[in-house]
Design an enzyme around this catalytic site. Sequence first.
Site, short mmCIF file in Angstrom:
data_model
loop_
_atom_site.label_atom_id
_atom_site.label_comp_id
_atom_site.label_asym_id
_atom_site.label_seq_id
_atom_site.Cartn_x
_atom_site.Cartn_y
_atom_site.Cartn_z
CB SER A 1 -0.95 0.01 1.20
OG SER A 1 -0.24 -0.20 2.40
CG ASP B 1 -2.83 4.74 8.24
OD1 ASP B 1 -1.62 4.44 8.40
OD2 ASP B 1 -3.39 4.73 7.12
CG HIS C 1 -1.10 3.75 4.56
ND1 HIS C 1 -1.82 2.98 5.46
CD2 HIS C 1 -0.63 2.90 3.62
CE1 HIS C 1 -1.79 1.71 5.07
NE2 HIS C 1 -1.08 1.63 3.96
#
Length: 345
Positions: free
Chosen positions: A100, A323, A326
């Site tokens: 990702s 998160d 990311h």
Amino acid sequence: MNLWLHLGFLALVLVHKASASNEKCDFFTGTWVVDGSYPLYNASACPFIEREFSCQMNGRPDSAYTKYRWKPLRCDLQRFEGLDFLKRFRGKSIMFVGDSLSRNQWQSLTCLLHSSVPHTSYTIAREADVSTFTFTDYEVKVMLDRNVYLVDLVRQKNGRVLKLDSIEGGKLWKGVDMLIFNTWHWWNRRGPSQPWDYIQVGNEIRKDMDRTQAFERALKTWGKWVDSNIDPEKTLVFFQGISPSHYNGTLWNEPNAKSCNGQKEPVAGSTYPAGLPPAVGVLKGVLADINKPVQLLDITLLSLLRKDGHPSIYGLGGLIGMDCSHWCLAGVPDAWNLILYNLIL
């Protein structure tokens, strides 16, 4: 092959050698500076940006993190020119291969290019694990192959097996004009999020092994693939480097910070208090043994300094928890692509 591509790759080799001897600017050592002309694009005007990276659309109230520009210590990066990029790659293909974090960089590049030519035609298609964004007016394909380990993960009678010496997935990478690889974040997955049941090393099936050693073994398999399959006169090869996470404030001298949540500015200066993660050394060691030219997009340090650049609770609207792995877009991956652009000039 177009002359610019051949000369561009020769320039990459020269930059790599010169950087080692400190004769040329090191794009990867520097500091983050405020730039009023940033961000490089308006995220809300990028119609295909994924919700996972759309921090402001998900309610993030601050925007200062979008105003930082990466400044190498001894030079300036040329500003990203999307139209120039598209013309250079007219009729060519670009593929990000990885997890990702590769998707993060892929989304950044498509937004950078779209913002430069907002009225040009484009298509988006997906077949199996490969997503293809095509700027039809320029016949430029920007692709993403989701392949989190680079080596093969297969389902057998005994379960899901991660084969450290097998790389059949590489058939998808042949014939691409520029490849940007990445793997690391999935190597320490355990429990329900671990997508394999066994690891195969040679002919031996194991229940588990040291993850850093497994990572190194897989990288060596990938390196052999590069040496066996890449023609440097036709294909540019990059490795994204190790993109860091920020879940422990003691690593940047803020012991009360339990995550990246609430962080609003980068770490000051050009060094990260906790130093580089060990995976960086493993990666650089493997790259040094590859015979074909591979340029390391060494984004670890500049990303370590950006504790403020993650979605935190503003990823999927807080649905996936905290998160700090990311990156928000617009944001840090734009600097990765800016350096990529400068390397191919």
